[in-house]
Structure formats: C-alpha cells, structure tokens
Design an enzyme around this catalytic site. Structure first.
Site, short mmCIF file in Angstrom:
data_model
loop_
_atom_site.label_atom_id
_atom_site.label_comp_id
_atom_site.label_asym_id
_atom_site.label_seq_id
_atom_site.Cartn_x
_atom_site.Cartn_y
_atom_site.Cartn_z
N ILE A 168 39.56 82.06 18.02
CA ILE A 168 40.51 80.99 19.31
C ILE A 168 40.21 81.57 20.53
CG2 ILE A 168 42.73 80.83 20.47
CD1 ILE A 168 43.90 80.33 17.78
N GLN B 98 33.59 88.74 20.19
CA GLN B 98 35.67 87.71 20.36
C GLN B 98 35.90 87.74 19.23
OE1 GLN B 98 33.57 86.91 22.73
NE2 GLN B 98 34.18 85.07 23.03
N GLY C 254 37.22 89.21 15.79
CA GLY C 254 38.34 89.48 15.20
C GLY C 254 39.13 88.72 16.06
N HIS C 255 38.63 87.84 16.42
CA HIS C 255 40.50 87.06 16.86
C HIS C 255 39.91 85.52 16.75
CE1 HIS C 255 42.44 85.44 20.00
NE2 HIS C 255 43.23 86.59 20.71
N TYR C 256 40.35 84.85 15.66
CA TYR C 256 40.60 85.74 14.62
C TYR C 256 39.34 85.12 13.50
CZ TYR C 256 44.65 85.96 17.17
OH TYR C 256 46.32 86.54 17.93
#
Length: 143
Positions: free
Chosen positions: A50, A40, A43-45
């Site tokens: 986070i 994750q 892409g986050h971030y």
C-alpha cells in the site's frame, strides 16, 4: 521526467512525480504510475503493498514546488537560487488506498501567498476519484 528534474531538486528514490501534465495560472497537474519495485513496499507491507499516505502527501508538495518554480521562471529568476521547503500541513484526508499499478493524478491549486509562504490545496486522484485531499504551505527559500 527531464522537465521535472530541471524544475525541482528532488531525485529518486524521493521523487514522486513522473510527468507534468500542465501548469496553469492557478496551479499544476502531474501524473505518476506507482511501481511495485519501489523501496517503500519492502516494508509497507510485504505481501500487501500500500502506498504510504505520507508519500502521497509528498507528491502533492512536489507538484506544488513545480507550480512555484514555473512562476519563478516566468519572472526570469534562476531556479538554482531557490529551494522548496514545506512550512505547513493542514488537514489531510485519505479517501482510498493506492497500490502498485495504479496511475494517480496529482492536482495542486494556489490559494494565497502571505509573505514568502504559498498556501495551496492538493489532491491525489485515482481513477478520477479522490485518494487524498490536503492543504499545505511551501516557502521557496533563497540560498
């Protein structure tokens, strides 16, 4: 980890618990260390990872499933016959960010059971302080 894999059907990369700390009469406590290599964070971030709030919620749901599965085991029933299914999400409050390297404690407490729906409260703690508080309901559905 083996105990978790024997207790609930979730598997990586969608397993958000590392350890069962305890299962009490009224709930369960689990732990997890957030790793920087989790998918994750691509892409986050990028550059500022986070932990997505929805995945913190999922950790609570999985801890709730651990608690309910242990209750089913106590009754002598097979865990192969049930699947935990989320049936309600109540108010979720996000209190602080969780980042790679953080160790979180996930606590769930049983509130009440109505028919096959189990209403619970959950919280994610980082350094002893709430990162998330949530109410939810799970159903343990028989195949």
């Amino acid at each position: 980890m083996d105990e978790i894999l024997k207790t609930i059907p979730h598997r990586p990369p969608f397993l958000f618990l590392d350890e069962i700390v305890e299962v009490r009469e009224d709930g369960a406590t689990c732990k997890r260390t957030i790793r920087s290599d989790e998918p994750q964070f691509e892409g986050h971030y990028p550059g500022n990872p986070i932990m997505p709030g929805v995945l913190l919620c999922e950790a609570c749901f999985q801890a709730g499933a651990i608690y309910l599965a242990k209750q089913i085991e106590k009754e002598g029933r097979s865990l192969n016959d049930v699947t935990p299914v989320l049936s309600r999400i109540g108010e979720a409050k996000f209190k602080q960010m969780v980042k790679p390297g953080d160790e979180i404690t996930i606590e769930v407490t049983m509130k009440e059971t109505v028919s096959k729906f189990h209403f619970m409260k959950g919280k994610v703690l980082k350094e002893g302080k709430p990162a998330l508080v949530i109410e939810f309901a799970l159903a343990m559905l028989e195949e």
